[in-house]
Write a protein that holds these residues in place. Structure first.
Motif, short mmCIF file in Angstrom:
data_model
loop_
_atom_site.label_atom_id
_atom_site.label_comp_id
_atom_site.label_asym_id
_atom_site.label_seq_id
_atom_site.Cartn_x
_atom_site.Cartn_y
_atom_site.Cartn_z
N GLU A 280 -25.97 2.42 -0.78
CA GLU A 280 -24.61 2.35 -0.22
C GLU A 280 -24.49 1.21 0.81
O GLU A 280 -25.36 1.03 1.66
CB GLU A 280 -24.26 3.68 0.46
N GLU A 297 -25.10 3.33 -5.72
CA GLU A 297 -24.36 4.21 -4.80
C GLU A 297 -23.05 3.50 -4.41
O GLU A 297 -22.47 2.79 -5.22
CB GLU A 297 -25.24 4.53 -3.59
N GLY A 298 -22.58 3.71 -3.20
CA GLY A 298 -21.33 3.09 -2.76
C GLY A 298 -21.52 1.62 -2.46
O GLY A 298 -21.38 1.18 -1.32
N GLY A 315 -20.54 6.66 -6.80
CA GLY A 315 -19.83 5.73 -5.93
C GLY A 315 -19.26 6.28 -4.64
O GLY A 315 -18.91 5.51 -3.75
N ILE A 316 -19.11 7.59 -4.51
CA ILE A 316 -18.52 8.26 -3.34
C ILE A 316 -17.26 7.55 -2.83
O ILE A 316 -17.00 7.47 -1.63
CB ILE A 316 -19.55 8.43 -2.19
N LYS A 318 -16.64 4.45 -2.78
CA LYS A 318 -16.88 3.15 -2.15
C LYS A 318 -17.38 2.09 -3.13
O LYS A 318 -17.34 0.91 -2.83
CB LYS A 318 -17.90 3.30 -1.02
N ALA A 319 -17.87 2.49 -4.28
CA ALA A 319 -18.46 1.54 -5.22
C ALA A 319 -17.37 0.67 -5.85
O ALA A 319 -16.31 1.15 -6.23
CB ALA A 319 -19.25 2.27 -6.30
N GLN A 334 -16.58 8.41 -9.15
CA GLN A 334 -15.86 7.95 -7.96
C GLN A 334 -16.16 6.48 -7.65
O GLN A 334 -16.72 6.14 -6.63
CB GLN A 334 -16.22 8.81 -6.74
N ALA A 335 -15.76 5.62 -8.57
CA ALA A 335 -16.01 4.19 -8.41
C ALA A 335 -14.85 3.39 -8.99
O ALA A 335 -14.06 3.91 -9.79
CB ALA A 335 -17.32 3.80 -9.09
N SER A 352 -12.48 8.14 -11.21
CA SER A 352 -12.73 6.72 -11.00
C SER A 352 -11.55 5.88 -11.46
O SER A 352 -10.68 6.36 -12.20
CB SER A 352 -14.00 6.28 -11.73
#
Length: 529
Positions: A280, A297-298, A315-316, A318-319, A334-335, A352
């Motif tokens: 991240e 990760e992010g 991705g939380i 943030k990716a 979550q990207a 996403s």
């Protein structure tokens, strides 16, 4: 003699006080000063009245007692670091002399002040009879510490340059930027250390100075140091990396583990291989293909070629992943993902924002699910499962991508502007050519004609590039209109909205083995195949 907005005068007739107008002064201050001078038998009522009325003439507050006459009192104040000394003089009571310059010098010597004495300040104290004010009369010289040797990096890699955050520590996040260099290119230059200069206190004590420390050039593999030891050059073509505080030139870029604080951000004009994860907050930018064997990760990833992630993206939120060509991935969670080609995912796309100019495909497993978020594709979206039993809002859009429309609009505006400039240039050139044909062209106009001719060629090149891109965009947009569809091989749940060529279909009942496409001007649901 005055202080704090009042004057104390000693006469034969008694002791008088004069309150100065508009300069403050209080009963407590004057009383404290009188006690300091051992004048205790004074008329408090007269003093209070003088403070209240502030008459122009001095007010008598006590009898004069000759036994209280005393010489001036010299007070000294030396700073804790002994680099500054100040004197304050309490004036004499009675007909006694004011301290002379010599008396002040003698006083200083008696208190050990022997360096940096200010002759002018002493003269002002003595001649101007400055009373009850601290005046600096001596100034030491602090040590001038030497400067350590410094390394000036000659290549444009601010993040690669070791950034000090404390004694023998660097910010490891900023050590991974990749910069291409050629053999013989200067990488770094050393500024030699500078010696320090000793200081001295007003008491004559010598203050030692820190001497500048030397350091070696960060010479690593495939680098060479100049004969004077002040310059570092690349000894091979390649990219620069930092390891153990040294610069290394390598022809290939490979991260053997994770992209984290031990590696830093990566930016390389060629392909990049990461054998671990991308943690991240880190960034990897590849000028060719980018392959990651671990989890992303992010992080921020971009590839001028294909982007392949063996495991997947966690991705939380943030990716951010981009590729000029295809994106291949185990799963996306979550990207934000953008591909100039296709997006191929094995397991699932979860909450996403995914966009591809070609196809978005999630078919690598029995699950093959797209749930939540927003999916955009220029041609087709195909998956095993679309949405979820919970009715999770899932948006799918196929056909002309919004970014293509925006790019075409921007290019059309640029084209119109350049065409206007071209018309202006051609008009001016036509006028100058008429002058030339009549032998009426002077040197200034001839130079202008040369510059306009050069500008015309540059504008023609720019117009050609824009027209080619517009033609490619038109073709891509037309193909998208013909092939836009959404196919679900297993189940499509309610809560899914499908948009094709600007028309939207909201799924309200579970659909199986479905294909959404435009037929007769509306979106219809047909069989998967």
């Amino acid at each position: 003699m005055s202080d704090q907005g009042f004057e104390l005068q000693v006469r034969k007739e008694g002791i008088f006080v004069k309150i100065l107008p508009d300069e403050g002064g209080s009963l407590a201050e004057i009383a404290a000063y009188l006690r300091e001078r051992q004048i205790e038998d004074y008329d408090g009522q007269a003093l209070l009245k003088a403070l209240q009325e502030r008459p122009a003439e001095p007010v008598r507050i006590a009898d004069r007692r000759p036994e209280l006459d005393r010489p001036a009192e010299i007070q000294v104040q030396i700073t804790e670091d002994a680099l500054s000394c100040s004197l304050r003089i309490l004036p004499p009571l009675g007909p006694l002399p004011w301290p002379s310059v010599d008396a002040l010098k003698t006083f200083l010597k008696e208190h050990g002040v022997v360096e940096g004495v200010d002759e002018k300040a002493l003269a002002d104290l003595a001649n101007q009879k400055i009373a009850k004010q601290w005046v600096r009369v001596a100034q030491g010289r602090p040590p001038v510490h030497g400067k350590d040797a410094a390394i000036d990096y000659k290549i444009d890699l601010h993040q690669l340059r070791p950034r000090d955050v404390g004694e023998s520590r660097v910010d490891m996040r900023e050590l991974g930027t990749v910069v291409n260099v050629l053999k013989g290119q200067e990488l770094a230059e050393k500024t030699p250390p500078v010696a320090g200069e000793e200081g001295i206190t007003v008491l004559g004590k010598v203050l030692k100075a820190q001497q500048g420390k030397d350091k070696n050039l960060p010479s690593g593999s495939n680098t060479v140091v100049s004969e004077d030891k002040l310059h570092l050059f690349a000894d091979a073509d390649g990219h620069v990396s930092v390891k153990d505080g040294k610069l290394h030139v390598s022809p290939l870029f490979e991260v053997k583990g994770d992209v984290d604080y031990g590696v830093g951000n990566i930016q390389f004009v060629g392909p990049v291989l990461v054998k671990g994860a991308v943690r991240e907050g880190f960034e990897v930018h590849a000028g060719g293909d980018l392959f990651v064997e671990g989890v992303v990760e992010g992080a921020t990833l971009s590839a001028e070629g294909n982007l392949q992630i063996k495991i997947g993206v966690r991705g939380i939120g943030k990716a951010d992943l981009q590729a000029k060509k295809d994106v291949n991935c185990g799963y996306i969670d979550q990207a934000r993902v953008r591909a100039g080609g296709d997006v191929h995912v094995g397991e699932a796309i979860i909450h996403s924002d995914v966009g591809a100019r070609g196809i978005v495909e999630v078919l690598g497993s029995k699950k093959g699910q797209i749930v939540g978020g927003k999916i955009q594709a220029g041609q087709e979206v195909v998956c095993e499962t679309l949405g979820s039993e919970m009715g999770t809002r899932t948006e799918v859009s196929v056909g002309v991508l919004p970014e293509l429309v925006e790019e075409r609009k921007r290019l059309s505006e640029n084209l119109k502007e350049l065409q206007g400039k071209m018309a202006e240039v051609e008009t001016n050139l036509g006028y100058l050519k008429k002058l030339e044909s009549g032998n009426m062209l002077d040197d200034q106009k001839r130079g202008l004609m040369v510059r306009l001719t050069k500008a015309k060629f540059q504008l023609q090149a720019q117009l050609g590039m824009i027209n080619d891109r517009l033609k490619a965009l038109d073709g891509e947009m037309e193909r998208s209109k013909l092939s836009g569809r959404v196919r679900v091989r297993n189940i499509c749940y309610p809560g899914v909205s499908v948009t094709i060529r600007g028309m939207t279909y909201v799924v309200r009942e579970t659909q199986r083995f479905a294909c959404f496409l435009v037929d007769a001007g509306e979106i219809k649901v047909k069989s998967f195949e």
